[in-house]
Structure formats: structure tokens, C-alpha cells
Design an enzyme around this catalytic site. Structure first.
Site, PDB file in Angstrom:
ATOM      1  N   SER A 555       0.843  -1.198   0.000  1.00 16.29           N
ATOM      2  CA  SER A 555       0.000   0.000   0.000  1.00 16.29           C
ATOM      3  C   SER A 555       0.875   1.243   0.000  1.00 16.29           C
ATOM      4  O   SER A 555       2.022   1.223   0.474  1.00 16.29           O
ATOM      5  CB  SER A 555      -0.902   0.012   1.239  1.00 16.29           C
ATOM      6  OG  SER A 555      -1.553   1.253   1.387  1.00 16.29           O
ATOM      7  N   TYR A 568      -3.179  -0.811  10.375  1.00 16.96           N
ATOM      8  CA  TYR A 568      -3.132  -1.118   8.942  1.00 16.96           C
ATOM      9  C   TYR A 568      -1.802  -0.679   8.334  1.00 16.96           C
ATOM     10  O   TYR A 568      -1.121  -1.450   7.660  1.00 16.96           O
ATOM     11  CB  TYR A 568      -4.298  -0.422   8.232  1.00 16.96           C
ATOM     12  CG  TYR A 568      -4.308  -0.604   6.732  1.00 16.96           C
ATOM     13  CD1 TYR A 568      -4.815  -1.763   6.157  1.00 16.96           C
ATOM     14  CD2 TYR A 568      -3.821   0.391   5.886  1.00 16.96           C
ATOM     15  CE1 TYR A 568      -4.830  -1.934   4.783  1.00 16.96           C
ATOM     16  CE2 TYR A 568      -3.821   0.231   4.508  1.00 16.96           C
ATOM     17  CZ  TYR A 568      -4.331  -0.936   3.969  1.00 16.96           C
ATOM     18  OH  TYR A 568      -4.333  -1.104   2.600  1.00 16.96           O
TER      19      TYR A 568
END
Length: 678
Positions: A555, A568
Site C-alpha cells: 500500500s 493497517y
């Protein structure tokens, strides 16, 4: 409007081809003769409709038929230069085509056109080939069928064979068909129903004779220690052996595999005669074109250890390659096609089953089906006589026939990922589904791994048959489930080449609201899960010795610090560094490890649909359905990132275009300056 002769031909062909006892996939051919209007003269013209080259009877459609002018086809007998030049007649067929001609005429066209019968079937039934390959096949034909079915000695398919069969029918008006020595059967009739009835009568009569007169143990007595392992044990051993076996079979060129533990295979390998029969090889041209001249057979008992089995398989493989090269050298002429590779297409392991290989899953599976047919043929021939296939020189003339080489040359160029086997986690939705879809479109075989088995199977079915994709359940936090998913890939497709760590979730909370359970769940699924998948996959890739790819869907958050996202983003940073660590460790095995850093993939995303989108929208003060637009406007390119954009990056990273790239992270974020890699 479909011509009535064509309509009846297609229905008959599909019925016959649907039962593999009658003929195998793409084996045999059928035809019909009839009249149609010549669009130039308006006159009736006599035509032959015959299954074209490479078609399959079970799925035959009108576009798969070659259409020829019967008068012009039969006129070729006046210019036939003789058996030494009969291959030239195949190109001559082009001058007999009607209109656009339909499919390319096959080598068997003369058999159908020169025979004085309205409907002709040429088939490869197991029972018929058993008679055709029996040592005393000619005498057996007379005993079993009387003068209704006659014997034709082995002759390679071609124009002369068509002349021979036509002459036999003319001289024997009572005959309904022939047994083609070493090959199969041909039957005929004035109507389509009569031809089909005659074909089935020959097949069932041969079956009945073998059943009533055959020896009870045609393969010989069972060998101690060679019996089938228990189902779970033999599949576990197959999964353990599979990667190394695929690597051996891919020495010359990467192959896709197929595994079967069919009872017929296990029974054959248990019997004392299996080595002798396997060494004799197959006989029907369709069989050995797909299975090679003979299989490789492991000569160890069923309970041999995986380590001992692999050691012996490597020795046998080296010997097989040497012997195959010698076979080629013995028979090759100056104008023979180049050797196509010396690796076996069929590998038999007593107590476990059969591994077969081909350029695609379909060709590997079909090779398996053909060798099962060959086992049935050997059983029938040995039951009533002695199995006696055509000699090695004739096999070579078929295997390295310039006409077969020309057929191979007509095949379309393979796609970028043809022959590659991919496993994608979290592939039942969003980015994972897009990646799996793209890889399948590029020619890969794909294992759809997901927590939801039903959804995984649904996506796999959307991508095509089980020759293209399968769905498996995999909780990536559970090592046992991860291993089962990897084993499923090995058993379904032979091994593994490409793994995409995509499974994930996101818990969007600020530091003070993030619980220990939140932290553990986030890291278990993505950091630990990626580690477990990469570890299990790397073992297969290393054993195969074929290199491979591991991709992490990381990400933008792995390098960009944003608010309310501690669990996350931290786990994404963990994944990002796994890429670098594994690239450094696995490079010596030819395994590339790369990552992709998407940002804000909203549409189609399972993570966003699961509530994370609403939380991120609240953080940024926008409506949830506007979140994708919001993310797009903060990028340099002002474009929304879609799952398909990530899939494109995976396709490029795992293609030959970036064959020298490893340890790289590719941003797929439409340009987020704060996430630029340094």
C-alpha cells in the site's frame, strides 16, 4: 439453413464423441456426402463434409467441418504420385474445396472421400484398438466379426490408406467396416443412422468378445508392495512429489501438469507386467502424439519415501532424456523436424498415480485421458492375445511427421503467462479478483484462494473450466489451510509459478482506540499471512527449480504516514520489508519478489465495502460514495485507482518484460508525491 446431411452428421458426431469409449478427445473423424446448390451456376453439386484438422467430435460444430467438391476430390486419384509422395495430397485438397472450404482438411480426408458410402466414421475406441494392436489381430478380426468387418494392415494415415479401404469395400459389399491395424476402426453406412449403428456394433462386439474370452489378470499378478496407497496418503505423496516432477518434465520447456489417481492407473501399476507394457509404448497415432513414445515409470514400491522416490526419478529422468535423444537420432532424416524436447509427457508412480504434462492444462489433462485409453487398450489386447503396437520407426514417422509439424505451426502464439500457474489470495473480490481475472486472460492457470469457499468457486467458474481456474478455501492465518491451498495448486496444475499476497482487511482507528485484538488481527492476516503463504510457496518454487514470482499487494500507506490508521499502515510496512528480505534471500533460486503500492482502491474493494470506506470518508469529511473521487483529486494525475490498474501492474511485473527486476515496489496511486519511493 443447415443442409440435412450436415445436421445429421453433427448430431451423430456429437453423440459418438460424447462417450470416450468410442473415441477420445479430438480423435477420429466423421463425414457425410450430399448435394448443395453451387452459388455460381445454380446447379446441384456433390459435396463431402468431413471433420476438419484438430477438431473434436464431441463438440463439433458446422464451422469445424471441411467442405470439399466430391468430383474434384476423387479426380485426385488420377494425379496421385504414389505412397512415397502421398503427403503432397494434403495440399492438393485445397484445390478441391467448395466456397471458402470451412476448416482445414485433415490427413484422413481421403479415407472419407474415396469410400463409396454416404456416411463414414473413423474412430479410436479402446476395444477396437485392442483388436488392432493384438499380435494376431487379423485372425481375431475374422473370428470376432466374420466377413462383416475386415482387417487392414497398419498403414500411416494418408491418401493410400483411403484407396486401400475404398478397394476393400468395393470388393466386399457385405462389409460394414474395417479394423485398421495398430490404429482404430472405420465404419460406414448409406444413412447417418446406419453408419452410427455399424460403428457402435463393431465397438460393442469387440467389448463383448474381450469380456467373454479374456484372461482375468491380463496385466499379470500383483507385485508385492506396489498396491495403491490409501487415498489421503497417495494424494499427500503426490503433492510432495509434484513440484520436483514438474521441474523434471519442464527441463526443456515449462509445462503445466495434471494428476490422476484413477483406479485403472493404480491397478496397472500394481501388476507385474506394467513395466514391459509401458516400455512398448502406445500405438494409436492420437495416443503417442500426446503421450510421447513411452512413459517414464518409477521402479520403486509404493511405500518408498519421498526422498528415495525423487532421487530415483532424477536418475530415471536423465536416462529417459538420453534414450529419447537416441530414439530421435536413430530415425531422424535430414528433413525431419527438430527434436521437440526430450522430457517425458507421462510419469507413472506406483501406488500414487499418473502425472501428465503439456503446454496447457488442457493438453496435460488430455494426455492423461489418452494414456488411460492406452491402458484400456493394453488390457484388452493382453486379455485375448499379446499387445503388439506398431514399431518404433513408424511411431517416429508419425511423431515427427512434417504434416504434424505444420499443424503445430498453425497454433496461435502463446500469451504472456501461458504455462504459468498462479495462486492469488483474497481473490474472490476486489483487487484479488481483478488480478486473477487478468492473469487468466494472459494465459495463466489460476488458483482462487479466499476465506469464502463458495465465492472462490464462483469466481473460478466465471474464469472458465477447471482447465483455467479452481477455487479453494484459505484462511491465510492458518498454516494448515495455506498448505492445503498450495497442495491444491500442485495437484490441479502440477506446481506453482506465481503467488500474489493480496488477502487483507483494514481496521481504521486512532492510536488510543486501537485494541490489542485489532493489532493482532491486522498483523495476523497481512503480515503473518503473507509470510506463511510466501514460505509455503517458496518451498514449491525451490523444488521445481524453475524460478518464479512472489508479489505483495502492499500500500501507499507502507511509506506514507496518515492519521487514524496505525494497525493497517504498520502491517503494510511489514509487508513492504518482507519484499526486500525475500528478494535478497530467494534471488539465488531465480525467484523474483516484488511489491505493488496501490492507494484508495474504492470501487469493487472488499475492504472498503466492509465498512472501512465509511470510516475513511468520515476522517476526510466526505460522503462515502464520493470517496473514490476524493482520492483521485488528491493525486497528481487526478485519476481514480481501480482494481484493474493493480492487476495490470501484477501482469507486467510477472511477465518477461521485467524479468530482471526484483525487490521493487511499484506505486499504483495515480501520483501521491508524499508516497514517492526514495
Amino acid at each position: 439453413m443447415t443442409n440435412p446431411a450436415v445436421e445429421s452428421l453433427l448430431k451423430r458426431s456429437n453423440r459418438l464423441g460424447a462417450d470416450h469409449r468410442n473415441t477420445n478427445y479430438a480423435g477420429g473423424n466423421t463425414s457425410a456426402k450430399g448435394t448443395a446448390t453451387d452459388p455460381v451456376t445454380g446447379d446441384d453439386v456433390d459435396l463431402l463434409w468431413v471433420k476438419g484438422s484438430g477438431g473434436d467430435l464431441g463438440t463439433l460444430k458446422e464451422q469445424g467441418l471441411a467442405v470439399l467438391r466430391l468430383d474434384r476430390l476423387r479426380a485426385l486419384t488420377t494425379v496421385y504420385p504414389g505412397v512415397d509422395r502421398e503427403d503432397e495430397m494434403v495440399s492438393a485438397f485445397d484445390f478441391t474445396l467448395h466456397g471458402k472450404g470451412g476448416a482445414a482438411p485433415s490427413i484422413d480426408t481421403a479415407m472419407h472421400g474415396l469410400l463409396d458410402a454416404n456416411h463414414v466414421d473413423h474412430l479410436h475406441p479402446d476395444s477396437g484398438i485392442a483388436i488392432a494392436t493384438a499380435q494376431d489381430g487379423e485372425a481375431l478380426t475374422a473370428t470376432i466379426f466374420g466377413n462383416k468387418v475386415l482387417w487392414v494392415p497398419w498403414r500411416r494415415p494418408g491418401f493410400q490408406l483411403g484407396l486401400d479401404i475404398a478397394a476393400i469395400k468395393t470388393e466386399n459389399p457385405q462389409a460394414i467396416g474395417v479394423i485398421l491395424g495398430g490404429h482404430g476402426i472405420t465404419a460406414w453406412g448409406d444413412t447417418s443412422d446406419e453408419a452410427e449403428t455399424n460403428s457402435l456394433w463393431i465397438i460393442t462386439t469387440a467389448e463383448k468378445y474381450i469380456e467373454e474370452h479374456g484372461r482375468p489378470e491380463p496385466f499379470g499378478a500383483p507385485l508385492p508392495g506396489y498396491g495403491a496407497l490409501a487415498p489421503a496418503e497417495r494424494r499427500a505423496k503426490a503433492a510432495a512429489l509434484g513440484p520436483s516432477i514438474r521441474g523434471l518434465a519442464s527441463t526443456d520447456k515449462a509445462q503445466v501438469g495434471h494428476f490422476t489417481d484413477d483406479a485403472a492407473v493404480l491397478h496397472f501399476l500394481e501388476a507385474s507386467g506394467h513395466r514391459r507394457l509401458a516400455d512398448l509404448g502406445t500405438s494409436c497415432p492420437d495416443h503417442f502424439l500426446r503421450t510421447k513414445v513411452r512413459p517414464l515409470v518409477l521402479d520403486l514400491p509404493a511405500d518408498s519415501s519421498v526422498e528415495d522416490s525423487l532421487t530415483r526419478l532424477r536418475e530415471l529422468h536423465e536416462a529417459y532424456r538420453t534414450e529419447y535423444q537416441a530414439y530421435y537420432d536413430r530415425h531422424a532424416a535430414p528433413d525431419s523436424p527438430a527434436i521437440r524436447g526430450a522430457d517425458p509427457a507421462v510419469i507413472l508412480v506406483p501406488g500414487v498415480g499418473m502425472f501428465t504434462f503439456g503446454a496447457t492444462k488442457q493438453t496435460a489433462r488430455v494426455a492423461s485421458e489418452f494414456y488411460l485409453n492406452a491402458i484400456n487398450v493394453m488390457r484388452g489386447a493382453e486379455a485375448i492375445s499379446t499387445y503388439s503396437p506398431i514399431d518404433e520407426n513408424e511411431k517416429f514417422r508419425i511423431e515427427y511427421w512434417p504434416l504434424e509439424e505444420a499443424k503445430l505451426a498453425r497454433l496461435p502464439q502463446p500469451k504472456s503467462h501461458a504455462g504459468r500457474i498462479a495462486l492469488v489470495t483474497g481473490a474472490a473480490s476486489g483487487i484479488g479478483k481483478a488480478i486473477a481475472t487478468r492473469l487468466a486472460a494472459e494465459g495463466a492457470c489460476v488458483v482462487i484462494a479466499d476465506l469464502n469457499l463458495e465465492n472462490a468457486r464462483t469466481v473460478a467458474a466465471e474464469l472458465g473450466s477447471t482447465d483455467t481456474a479452481i477455487g479453494v478455501q484459505a484462511d491465510v492465518t492458518d498454516p494448515a489451510q495455506v498448505q492445503r491451498a498450495i497442495d491444491a495448486a500442485v495437484l490441479a496444475f502440477g506446481g506453482l509459478d506465481l503467488v500474489v499476497n493480496n488477502a487483507g482487511l483494514s481496521i481504521s482507528k486512532p492510536l488510543l482506540e486501537t485494541t490489542e485484538q485489532d493489532w493482532d488481527l491486522q498483523h495476523n492476516v497481512m503480515a503473518k499471512g503473507s509470510f506463511l503463504v510466501s514460505q509455503a510457496a517458496a518451498k514449491v518454487l525451490i523444488e521445481q527449480e524453475m524460478g518464479g514470482d512472489i508479489i505483495y499487494i502492499s500500500s501507499k500507506n507502507s511509506v506514507f504516514a496518515g492519521p487514524n490508521n496505525i494497525a493497517y499502515s504498520a502491517t503494510k510496512a511489514d509487508q513492504a520489508h518482507q519484499v526486500r528480505l525475500l528478494a535478497a534471500e530467494l534471488g539465488g533460486h531465480g525467484i523474483r519478489v516484488n511489491g505493488i503500492n496501490p492507494d484508495g482502491v474504492v470501487r469493487g474493494s472488499g475492504i472498503f465495502a466492509g465498512g472501512w470506506g465509511a470510516k475513511r470518508a468520515a476522517v476526510y469529511g466526505v460522503e462515502e460514495d464520493k470517496l473514490g473521487e476524493y482520492y483521485a483529486q488528491r493525486t497528481l494525475l487526478k485519476r481514480e485507482v481501480l482494481p484493474e490498474n493493480v492487476a495490470s501492474a501484477v501482469a507486467v511485473l510477472t511477465s518477461d518484460a521485467l524479468s530482471h527486476t526484483t525487490g521493487l515496489h511499484i506505486p499504483v496511486d495515480a501520483g501521491v508525491a508524499a508516497a514517492f519511493l526514495r
